[in-house]
Motif scaffolding. Structure first.
Motif, PDB file in Angstrom:
ATOM      1  N   ALA A 200       0.936  -1.085  -0.050  1.00  0.00           N
ATOM      2  CA  ALA A 200       0.019   0.143   0.093  1.00  0.00           C
ATOM      3  C   ALA A 200       0.861   1.310   0.104  1.00  0.00           C
ATOM      4  O   ALA A 200       0.755   2.302  -0.587  1.00  0.00           O
ATOM      5  N   TRP A 201       1.958   1.207   0.947  1.00  0.00           N
ATOM      6  CA  TRP A 201       2.948   2.384   0.927  1.00  0.00           C
ATOM      7  C   TRP A 201       3.550   2.471  -0.375  1.00  0.00           C
ATOM      8  O   TRP A 201       3.686   3.696  -0.988  1.00  0.00           O
ATOM      9  N   TYR A 202       3.976   1.475  -0.925  1.00  0.00           N
ATOM     10  CA  TYR A 202       4.740   1.474  -2.169  1.00  0.00           C
ATOM     11  C   TYR A 202       3.835   1.994  -3.297  1.00  0.00           C
ATOM     12  O   TYR A 202       4.290   2.917  -4.086  1.00  0.00           O
ATOM     13  N   THR A 203       2.599   1.784  -3.201  1.00  0.00           N
ATOM     14  CA  THR A 203       1.815   2.167  -4.530  1.00  0.00           C
ATOM     15  C   THR A 203       1.231   3.605  -4.306  1.00  0.00           C
ATOM     16  O   THR A 203       1.487   4.389  -5.315  1.00  0.00           O
ATOM     17  N   LEU A 204       1.028   4.114  -2.980  1.00  0.00           N
ATOM     18  CA  LEU A 204       0.898   5.436  -2.618  1.00  0.00           C
ATOM     19  C   LEU A 204       2.181   6.421  -3.206  1.00  0.00           C
ATOM     20  O   LEU A 204       2.032   7.253  -3.797  1.00  0.00           O
ATOM     21  N   VAL A 205       3.240   5.809  -2.811  1.00  0.00           N
ATOM     22  CA  VAL A 205       4.636   6.702  -3.222  1.00  0.00           C
ATOM     23  C   VAL A 205       4.894   6.610  -4.733  1.00  0.00           C
ATOM     24  O   VAL A 205       5.063   7.784  -5.262  1.00  0.00           O
ATOM     25  N   ALA A 206       4.592   5.292  -5.327  1.00  0.00           N
ATOM     26  CA  ALA A 206       4.647   5.462  -6.715  1.00  0.00           C
ATOM     27  C   ALA A 206       3.868   6.506  -7.405  1.00  0.00           C
ATOM     28  O   ALA A 206       4.101   7.036  -8.384  1.00  0.00           O
ATOM     29  N   ILE A 207       2.593   6.505  -6.883  1.00  0.00           N
ATOM     30  CA  ILE A 207       1.525   7.317  -7.579  1.00  0.00           C
ATOM     31  C   ILE A 207       1.921   8.680  -7.443  1.00  0.00           C
ATOM     32  O   ILE A 207       1.985   9.727  -8.621  1.00  0.00           O
ATOM     33  N   LEU A 208       2.282   9.129  -6.192  1.00  0.00           N
ATOM     34  CA  LEU A 208       2.965  10.484  -5.946  1.00  0.00           C
ATOM     35  C   LEU A 208       4.174  10.822  -6.854  1.00  0.00           C
ATOM     36  O   LEU A 208       4.075  12.018  -7.250  1.00  0.00           O
ATOM     37  N   LEU A 209       4.730   9.903  -7.058  1.00  0.00           N
ATOM     38  CA  LEU A 209       6.160  10.007  -8.006  1.00  0.00           C
ATOM     39  C   LEU A 209       5.676  10.459  -9.281  1.00  0.00           C
ATOM     40  O   LEU A 209       6.167  11.498  -9.910  1.00  0.00           O
ATOM     41  N   PHE A 210       4.830   9.640  -9.777  1.00  0.00           N
ATOM     42  CA  PHE A 210       4.209   9.849 -11.027  1.00  0.00           C
ATOM     43  C   PHE A 210       3.537  11.142 -11.294  1.00  0.00           C
ATOM     44  O   PHE A 210       3.998  11.825 -12.183  1.00  0.00           O
ATOM     45  N   ILE A 211       2.731  11.507 -10.275  1.00  0.00           N
ATOM     46  CA  ILE A 211       2.226  12.801 -10.381  1.00  0.00           C
ATOM     47  C   ILE A 211       3.356  13.939 -10.423  1.00  0.00           C
ATOM     48  O   ILE A 211       3.098  15.055 -11.245  1.00  0.00           O
ATOM     49  N   THR A 212       4.285  13.743  -9.493  1.00  0.00           N
ATOM     50  CA  THR A 212       5.299  14.826  -9.311  1.00  0.00           C
ATOM     51  C   THR A 212       6.138  15.180 -10.656  1.00  0.00           C
ATOM     52  O   THR A 212       6.435  16.167 -11.116  1.00  0.00           O
ATOM     53  N   VAL A 213       6.562  13.808 -11.513  1.00  0.00           N
ATOM     54  CA  VAL A 213       7.123  14.095 -12.681  1.00  0.00           C
ATOM     55  C   VAL A 213       6.205  14.560 -13.605  1.00  0.00           C
ATOM     56  O   VAL A 213       6.816  15.235 -14.616  1.00  0.00           O
ATOM     57  N   TRP A 214       5.079  14.233 -13.603  1.00  0.00           N
ATOM     58  CA  TRP A 214       4.088  14.469 -14.726  1.00  0.00           C
ATOM     59  C   TRP A 214       3.829  16.304 -14.560  1.00  0.00           C
ATOM     60  O   TRP A 214       4.163  17.178 -15.277  1.00  0.00           O
ATOM     61  N   LEU A 215       3.734  16.665 -13.110  1.00  0.00           N
ATOM     62  CA  LEU A 215       3.640  18.157 -12.769  1.00  0.00           C
ATOM     63  C   LEU A 215       5.149  18.789 -13.210  1.00  0.00           C
ATOM     64  O   LEU A 215       4.950  19.978 -13.864  1.00  0.00           O
ATOM     65  N   ALA A 216       6.169  18.371 -13.112  1.00  0.00           N
ATOM     66  CA  ALA A 216       7.456  18.950 -13.397  1.00  0.00           C
ATOM     67  C   ALA A 216       7.583  18.774 -14.916  1.00  0.00           C
ATOM     68  O   ALA A 216       8.027  20.015 -15.505  1.00  0.00           O
TER      69      ALA A 216
END
Lengths: 394, 291, 314
Positions: free
Chosen positions: C159-175
């Motif tokens: 669950a934590w991995y998935t959450l962090v992975a999603i956040l990472l993806f969003i951050t990259v997209w934003l950046a």
């Protein structure tokens, strides 16, 4: 140039980096050897270096010494003991990382550690969640009060230390005291107990000062205590390197009022580091430190002297009570595993809780579901530093 | 009242003098190379730790101190030669990162070669305090004060009366013109690192009997030395010393009268204040940005 | 459809694939732990890289923002009954405001002065966390409650991995969006030459402030997530050393390279774990990496390697 090519190159670079890292990561694991009995894994994190090293260093040495000895005598349940140790350096953050590692990667059977209250408190949640027996070597009473199912400890509490100190002050007719404490977990707990218990002993705290974690000069705080009207005695609640600094600054300021410290200073390194400033300081310590001065009929004397001899002949270094805490923790654990007949964590935990009449270096232990220390008070004695060594006060 | 004030003043002047000596090191390097050396605090650490461990090995104190200072100076030379010179043309950010890297590397080495524990150095002239109006003055404080004055006189002689010292001055004022008149500016940069490493190490030896020494002792001392330089104006040696004394006294008074908890924050609050409101320091001169 | 856009989405797709396949390589809880920490570091580094790499502004105090986020998530639910998500958002907004307030005066400074000012700010934050013992627990840190939302409590490694992975993806997209927007092009100009950019009519200062605030908020959110995940935080999260570690990750991976930030964060999170048996040498390795990267490969790993590939081809 082609954007797709650039993309692929970037991807390749990423994959390369990550792949290398993961590959090396996986290689770190060794396959288990078949045939040999599987060792009982004792995990440990101690403040072996850094400002609390005079706690962690003798603790680790003691664990190594006795685990070696037990293995030579055939181990426990026919299995050798294996110590897996990390140096947490008195940093709560490191303690958390290493405890996680001990539980999840090293898969230890039991954890002994946390030289300091701060590092101990930091891992309690992890330990309780993982349901693994944990014996702390730290001083504060908050570790076992309230009782936590999987958490035990071996040193006397700060509350008892304060009671001993206050009783001694009362005997000498000292009622107005200046208090100094650090910001660490033990310091806070000890100072809190000092404030709480003052009334009961008819003592007034007329100056209450604190210092920061890395402070190496306590002159401003001591100056204020020195200049507080009516102050008759001084108490410092702390452990490790700052204990010496306080004693040294105390002398440098030409202060002469009676000076008390806690069992967080019970090491020759405190006396040496203070460069003469420790002379006349009084503190409560486990009787181990003055084992020779104990009466012969004291049952603890034999155990304490044997430990002292083993430690000093191996390491050529003066024994401290901190090593004694580690000795007791290891013996309590080993005895519990023997009685449980297994390393099953729940059964070992129950067996530790049932420890009865274990005579250790720190005193005699009788644990129960409501007392995860179970150490008698008689073995906690007041000493004074005289001529650079400990003198038992009658 | 007076006794208390004097006590805080003594302790402020003592650490202030140390900050000043460290700040002086920053100023010397900045003048020669326009580099802010974030490893300056590590020279301080090397001075103290090397002396402690040499003495443990049986070397008599005066010799141990000399070797420690020479050792730090050698490290300074290596840093200038292999760290700064090879990275010529780096951006300001790049140079900052290189010196930060050097700082971490040196601390790591100190932890491995020596250890992570606290060590005390015996005070040079005992630690029986001299009582002045109820305040205790340590002989070590007097020694630190004397050392500061002697260092200032020595540097003055060096900068104004020796060829190489004058060359350093000239480089500080205008590196390009200095190069045109035949001054080897690379040599000047190396010399500035050697000199400031020696100054830092000396500060480290002087302060060790008071604050103890350990592998990470240089982090805070270095940053506070830097605060001294900023207060005095970057590249102004006398300003650095004045800045050191100001930071030291402010710190001691805060610890004494307000709260010892925020003692370490004082230097940084001063830095922010000076940077935001008087970016050239209290005694600095304005600088023109080149396009 | 133009090239850059395809490149952008192609990169995102690849990232999503890598993140989804990640669990196949993670064999136990400890591996998950390292992966989660690497992901969180990557998130902070991408934000920081926008500042250092694209805007050319150094910050030696970003761990301060990270710690403020972490402590908001620890203190607000515990003392003031905040919902964990509310605490995280409050922390992020507060950090954003602080960053905005200090950005204006601080970003007028240049080079050494800026480094020193951000460093001073970060250290003041960590001193406050260290000293306000009654609120923060002091140097020994404090426990943090669970992260829960909509009746679901995040727990367990996956669950934590998935959450962090999603956040990472969003951050990259934003950046990526930021980098490829007009703002991004302005940022590139800033790093090149501020005065030239200003002459072209780009409001350089405005962009610097924007990036500073965005990177601070990203750090704050990552800090909050870390606090809940770890269950225990100490003022070390805000220490000078942690700020330096973050800068090292950015520099190692490569300035102005989002891929680089991920690589840098992963390498420097995994490396200390591999060196755990040699942890005495950890600082030596870190220091040596910083120095040698800056001297030998000032552009960082990913851009330099990419350059090598390119060089061989042409």
């Amino acid at each position: 140039m082609s954007f797709l090519g650039r993309l692929l190159r970037k991807a390749a670079a990423t994959m390369l980096g990550t792949g290398l890292a993961l590959g090396a990561f996986a290689m770190g694991q060794k396959p288990a050897m078949a045939g040999d009995p599987e060792p009982i894994k004792i995990g440990s994190f101690l403040a072996v270096t850094g400002p609390a090293s005079f706690l962690g260093d003798p603790e680790l040495k003691t664990l190594q010494l006795y685990i070696e000895k037990i293995n030579k005598e055939g181990g426990v349940l026919g299995r050798p003991l294996k110590l897996i140790h990390y140096d947490s350096q008195h940093l709560a953050k490191k303690a958390v990382t290493f405890t996680r590692r001990l539980i999840e990667q090293d898969k230890v059977d039991l954890i002994i550690g946390g030289s300091t209250t701060g590092t101990t408190m930091a891992v309690i949640k992890l330990v309780e969640r993982a349901e693994i027996p944990f014996i702390s070597l730290a001083g504060a009473s908050i570790i076992i009060d309230p009782v936590k199912k999987w958490v035990f400890k071996t040193p006397h509490t700060d509350r008892l230390a304060v009671r001993k100190i206050y009783a001694d002050m009362k005997k000498r007719g000292l009622t107005k005291i200046g208090l100094l404490s650090g910001s660490g977990g033990f310091d806070k707990s000890c100072a809190g107990n000092a404030r709480k218990l003052a009334k009961e002993f008819g003592i007034t705290i007329v100056a209450d000062e604190t210092h920061g974690k890395g402070d190496t000069d306590m002159t401003p705080q001591l100056t204020r205590i020195k200049n507080t009207p009516g102050v008759q005695a001084f108490l410092y609640c702390g452990f490790g390197a700052p204990t010496s600094i306080v004693a040294k600054n105390f002398k440098q300021l030409g202060m002469t009022i009676p000076h008390y410290q806690s069992h967080g200073s019970a090491s020759m390194k405190f006396i040496k580091g203070a460069e003469g400033g420790a002379e006349g300081v009084r503190l409560p310590v486990a009787a181990l430190l003055v084992a020779e001065q104990l009466p012969d009929d004291n049952p603890q004397k034999k155990v304490a002297l044997a430990y002292k001899k083993a430690y000093e002949s191996r390491y050529h270094d003066a024994v401290s009570t901190f090593g004694g805490h580690a000795y007791d923790a290891l013996m309590i654990a080993v005895n519990a595993i023997k009685r449980a007949g297994t390393t099953d964590k729940a059964k070992v935990r129950d067996a530790i809780e049932q420890t009865k009449n274990y005579i250790g270096a720190d005193g005699i232990y009788n644990m129960s579901p409501t007392d995860h220390l179970g150490l008698d008070e008689k073995s906690f004695v007041m000493v004074e530093v005289r001529n650079g060594t400990w003198k038992l006060l009658k | 009242m007076l006794a208390e004030f004097l006590q805080f003043l003594f302790s402020g002047l003592t650490v202030g003098a140390i900050y000043g000596l460290i700040g002086l090191g920053f100023a010397v390097i900045y003048n020669a190379s326009h580099v802010i050396n974030f490893a300056q605090g590590e020279f301080v650490m090397i001075g103290g730790m090397a002396t402690v461990f040499l003495m443990k090995a049986g070397v008599p104190m005066p010799l141990a101190i000399l070797i420690a200072i020479a050792g730090a100076a050698a490290v300074g030379w290596v840093l200038a030669r292999f760290g700064i010179e090879t990275a010529r043309g780096s951006t300001v950010v790049g140079l900052i990162i290189i010196t930060i890297g050097a700082s971490i590397l040196l601390r790591g080495l100190a932890q491995v070669i020596w250890d992570r524990n606290f060590h005390a150095l015996p005070a040079f002239a005992g630690d029986t305090p001299i009582q002045i109006l109820g305040a205790a003055l340590l002989p070590q404080s007097l020694i630190i004060g004397t050392a500061l004055v002697l260092t200032m006189l020595g540097l003055r002689l060096f900068f104004e009366h020796t060829r190489i010292g004058k060359a350093m001055q000239a480089t500080a004022i205008d590196p390009l013109a200095a190069q045109l008149v035949g001054i080897d500016t690379r040599r000047i940069v190396r010399l500035s690192f050697v000199l400031s490493a020696a100054l830092g190490a000396m500060a480290g030896v002087l302060v060790a009997p008071i604050t103890m020494t350990y592998a990470n002792v240089g982090v805070m001392l270095g940053l506070k030395g830097f605060a001294a330089t900023i207060v005095g104006g970057l590249g102004n040696p006398l300003g650095a010393i004045a800045g050191g004394l100001i930071v030291g006294i402010a710190e001691a008074m805060t610890a004494g009268y307000l709260t010892s908890a925020y003692k370490d924050a004082v230097a940084f609050i001063i830095i922010l204040f000076v940077l935001l409101f008087m970016p050239n320091g209290l005694f600095g001169r304005a600088e023109v940005t080149k396009v | 459809m133009n090239g850059t856009r395809l490149q952008r989405y192609g990169g995102l797709l690849l990232l999503a694939l890598a993140l989804a396949l990640g669990p196949l390589f993670l064999q136990n809880g400890f591996h998950y732990n390292v992966a989660i920490l690497a992901g969180l570091n990557a998130i902070v580094c991408i934000g920081l890289n926008l500042l250092i790499g694209y805007a050319g502004q150094i910050s030696l105090g970003h761990a301060g923002f990270y710690a403020l986020g972490a402590y908001a998530s620890a203190i607000l639910p515990d003392r003031f009954g905040f919902h964990p998500l509310g605490a995280m958002i409050t922390g992020a907004v507060a950090v954003g405001l602080i960053a905005f307030a200090v950005a204006r005066p601080i970003l007028r400074l240049k080079g050494h002065y800026l480094a020193m000012a951000t460093l001073g700010m970060g250290i003041i934050v960590s001193i406050v966390l260290d000293q306000e013992v009654d609120i923060t627990g002091g140097p020994d840190g404090m426990p943090v409650g669970d992260l829960s939302a909509f009746g679901y409590v995040v727990s367990g490694n996956l669950a934590w991995y998935t959450l962090v992975a999603i956040l990472l993806f969003i951050t990259v997209w934003l950046a990526l969006n930021l980098v490829h927007s007009p703002v991004g092009r302005a940022l590139k100009a800033v790093h090149g030459s501020e005065i030239a950019a200003a002459a072209m009519g780009v409001d350089v200062f405005h962009y610097k402030v924007l990036v500073f605030v965005v990177s601070a908020i990203i750090a704050s959110v990552a800090g909050s997530i870390f606090a809940h995940y770890s269950g225990f935080i100490t003022p070390d999260e805000g220490s000078f050393i942690h700020s330096i570690e973050l800068v090292t990750m950015v520099v190692l991976g490569g300035m102005a390279s989002i891929t680089g930030s991920i690589v840098g964060a992963v390498l420097l999170t995994v490396l200390p774990q591999m060196l755990a048996d040699f942890h005495d040498y950890e600082m030596i390795v870190f220091g040596a990496i910083l120095m040698s990267m800056m001297i030998l490969m000032p552009k960082g790993l990913v851009p330099t390697l990419a350059g090598l590939f390119k060089g061989r081809r042409s």
